[in-house]
Write a protein that holds these residues in place. Structure first.
Motif, mmCIF file in Angstrom:
data_model
loop_
_atom_site.group_PDB
_atom_site.id
_atom_site.type_symbol
_atom_site.label_atom_id
_atom_site.label_comp_id
_atom_site.label_asym_id
_atom_site.label_seq_id
_atom_site.Cartn_x
_atom_site.Cartn_y
_atom_site.Cartn_z
ATOM 1 N N SER A 223 -49.090 -21.008 -18.142
ATOM 2 C CA SER A 223 -49.578 -21.071 -19.604
ATOM 3 C C SER A 223 -49.661 -22.397 -20.112
ATOM 4 O O SER A 223 -50.787 -22.550 -20.792
ATOM 5 C CB SER A 223 -48.351 -20.395 -20.463
ATOM 6 O OG SER A 223 -47.385 -21.106 -20.543
ATOM 7 N N SER A 226 -53.459 -23.519 -19.057
ATOM 8 C CA SER A 226 -54.452 -22.723 -19.402
ATOM 9 C C SER A 226 -55.404 -23.154 -20.223
ATOM 10 O O SER A 226 -56.792 -23.178 -19.728
ATOM 11 C CB SER A 226 -53.686 -21.542 -20.517
ATOM 12 O OG SER A 226 -54.851 -20.675 -20.850
ATOM 13 N N GLU A 227 -55.353 -24.195 -21.211
ATOM 14 C CA GLU A 227 -56.303 -24.924 -21.852
ATOM 15 C C GLU A 227 -57.215 -25.680 -21.079
ATOM 16 O O GLU A 227 -58.444 -26.018 -21.096
ATOM 17 C CB GLU A 227 -55.776 -25.598 -23.292
ATOM 18 C CG GLU A 227 -54.936 -26.628 -22.739
ATOM 19 C CD GLU A 227 -54.415 -27.222 -23.968
ATOM 20 O OE1 GLU A 227 -55.137 -28.189 -24.612
ATOM 21 O OE2 GLU A 227 -53.115 -27.301 -24.456
ATOM 22 N N TYR A 228 -56.405 -26.317 -20.184
ATOM 23 C CA TYR A 228 -57.206 -27.415 -19.228
ATOM 24 C C TYR A 228 -58.143 -26.740 -18.258
ATOM 25 O O TYR A 228 -59.246 -27.173 -17.865
ATOM 26 C CB TYR A 228 -56.171 -28.316 -18.637
ATOM 27 C CG TYR A 228 -55.256 -29.294 -19.282
ATOM 28 C CD1 TYR A 228 -56.035 -30.250 -20.130
ATOM 29 C CD2 TYR A 228 -54.282 -28.495 -19.769
ATOM 30 C CE1 TYR A 228 -55.172 -31.141 -20.830
ATOM 31 C CE2 TYR A 228 -53.228 -29.415 -20.650
ATOM 32 C CZ TYR A 228 -53.929 -30.409 -21.260
ATOM 33 O OH TYR A 228 -53.083 -31.151 -22.112
ATOM 34 N N LEU A 229 -57.627 -25.543 -18.048
ATOM 35 C CA LEU A 229 -58.390 -24.466 -16.940
ATOM 36 C C LEU A 229 -59.360 -23.901 -17.524
ATOM 37 O O LEU A 229 -60.617 -24.057 -17.123
ATOM 38 C CB LEU A 229 -57.630 -23.368 -16.618
ATOM 39 C CG LEU A 229 -57.960 -22.484 -15.531
ATOM 40 C CD1 LEU A 229 -58.321 -23.043 -14.002
ATOM 41 C CD2 LEU A 229 -57.194 -21.266 -15.350
ATOM 42 N N LYS A 230 -59.503 -23.639 -18.909
ATOM 43 C CA LYS A 230 -60.708 -23.266 -19.864
ATOM 44 C C LYS A 230 -61.574 -24.092 -19.959
ATOM 45 O O LYS A 230 -62.898 -24.144 -19.907
ATOM 46 C CB LYS A 230 -60.232 -22.588 -21.048
ATOM 47 C CG LYS A 230 -59.485 -21.460 -21.015
ATOM 48 C CD LYS A 230 -58.910 -21.076 -22.474
ATOM 49 C CE LYS A 230 -57.925 -19.798 -22.269
ATOM 50 N NZ LYS A 230 -57.447 -19.566 -23.744
ATOM 51 N N ALA A 231 -61.038 -25.361 -19.935
ATOM 52 C CA ALA A 231 -62.002 -26.725 -20.392
ATOM 53 C C ALA A 231 -62.629 -27.045 -19.056
ATOM 54 O O ALA A 231 -63.448 -28.150 -19.166
ATOM 55 C CB ALA A 231 -61.218 -27.747 -20.976
ATOM 56 N N GLY A 232 -62.226 -26.508 -17.949
ATOM 57 C CA GLY A 232 -63.010 -26.858 -16.651
ATOM 58 C C GLY A 232 -62.449 -28.224 -16.232
ATOM 59 O O GLY A 232 -63.174 -29.072 -15.504
ATOM 60 N N ASP A 248 -57.865 -14.756 -18.383
ATOM 61 C CA ASP A 248 -58.272 -15.894 -17.847
ATOM 62 C C ASP A 248 -57.998 -16.234 -16.449
ATOM 63 O O ASP A 248 -58.583 -17.115 -15.606
ATOM 64 C CB ASP A 248 -57.898 -17.076 -18.846
ATOM 65 C CG ASP A 248 -58.536 -16.850 -20.044
ATOM 66 O OD1 ASP A 248 -59.544 -16.371 -20.117
ATOM 67 O OD2 ASP A 248 -57.906 -17.346 -20.958
ATOM 68 N N SER A 305 -49.742 -16.839 -26.262
ATOM 69 C CA SER A 305 -50.458 -16.842 -24.737
ATOM 70 C C SER A 305 -49.152 -16.500 -23.630
ATOM 71 O O SER A 305 -48.882 -16.910 -22.708
ATOM 72 C CB SER A 305 -51.094 -17.919 -24.127
ATOM 73 O OG SER A 305 -52.108 -18.465 -24.848
#
Length: 338
Positions: A223, A226-232, A248, A305
């Motif tokens: 979790s 998550s945000e770093y994964l979404k940001a590539g 995701d 999340s």
């Protein structure tokens, strides 16, 4: 009535009064057990504001209160120090019979009790586990431009020369991020003591070290990544779940899929004092089950999340015993078990 008979009657009446008063005041000043709860309830987060325990405690009290599942006032108290060890020393010695003070915790309640350095003699067996509410999983994470795209290639290089790969985490050696970092290596037959681990003050700093090129890999929870994964910005090589997650994370393999039997659940749950009465335990069994099934709680999980996973008191206690075995095995392999 003669003098002797009057004295005996007075003594008997005094003794009966003492028994009645004792019965009425039992429960360590916690109010009558028969009408529990009869006063406000405190839920402790054994950390500062803003962390996972704090958010869990505040979400729990908010939903229980707003949905009227619990009609008494519920407040959150922060008790930081030693990753929960400071609070446990107080709770396990001073609140053993106080059902008006609950707390939230996660695997550190096991780790702190088992490790050699900075440990506490108190653990989950000094409490009443009431329910597990959520689950998260460990993740092995690299930057998006890392040469590694799967856990097996990372393990191959680690086995060839562990000094060339730096793992990082947001907690001290012997704590949860460290155990997540070395779990795949340990299960792949690599000496976990050979894994180079650098600790940072929190997951944010560990991610910054990864993105800044000061670490090759981080062990964290999925979790948090998550945000770093979404940001590539990162790749997740594997997670410690028994099966793939959805949403995701649907394309992220489990470490087990890669042939390494590395599973670890990062749970969060609610605990009460060790000497809770049956009716107090029954009250929370009913309320926490109802919380888990409520739409308001499902919305709270989604907003944070968090993955739901409910275990009642008996199943939760059994699971804690099983995870304790794994943690002790890992700490022993690291030379960090007490």
């Amino acid at each position: 009535m003669n003098t002797r008979h009057r004295k005996w009657s007075s003594f008997a009446l005094a003794a009966l009064s003492a028994v009645v008063l004792t019965a009425c005041s039992s429960g360590g000043g916690s109010g009558s057990s028969d009408n529990y709860p009869s006063k406000p309830i405190v839920v402790v987060a054994p950390s500062g504001a803003g962390g996972g325990w704090d958010k869990t405690a505040r979400s729990l009290t908010k939903v229980l209160g707003e949905s009227k599942l619990v009609e008494k006032t519920m407040t959150v108290e922060n008790k930081p120090g030693g990753g929960g060890a400071v609070f446990m020393a107080e709770y396990a010695t001073q609140d053993t019979k106080n059902p008006y003070r609950l707390f939230v915790s996660s695997p550190p309640i096991l780790i702190n009790n088992l490790k050699k350095e900075g440990n506490t003699p108190y653990g989950y067996k000094d409490t009443t586990p009431l329910a597990q509410l959520t689950k998260d999983f460990g993740a092995i994470v690299v930057s998006v431009d890392s040469k590694y795209s799967d856990i097996q290639s990372l393990m191959a290089d680690l086995k060839a020369d562990p000094t060339k790969i730096t793992f990082a985490g947001g907690s001290a050696p012997g704590s949860m991020d460290h155990l997540i970092s070395v779990l795949p290596a340990f299960k792949a037959g690599i000496d976990p003591k050979s894994v180079k681990y650098v600790s940072y003050d929190g997951g944010g700093e560990a991610i910054a070290a990864l993105l800044g090129g000061n670490a090759d890999v981080i062990g964290t929870d999925i979790s948090s990544a998550s945000e770093y994964l979404k940001a590539g910005k990162v790749k997740v090589l594997g997670i410690t779940a028994s099966e793939r997650l959805g949403g995701d994370f649907k394309d992220i393999p489990t470490i087990k899929e890669s042939g390494i039997d590395a599973e670890f659940t990062i749970w969060r749950g609610v605990f009460g004092p060790k000497e809770m009465k049956d009716n107090e335990k029954a009250y929370w069994a009913e309320k926490l089950k109802a919380l888990n099934e409520s739409e308001a709680w499902k919305k709270e999980l989604a907003a944070n999340s968090w993955e739901p996973e409910f275990k009642g008191s008996e199943d939760f206690s059994k699971f804690l015993g099983e995870q304790e075995v794994l943690i002790k095995e890992m700490l022993t392999a690291l030379g960090m078990a007490k």
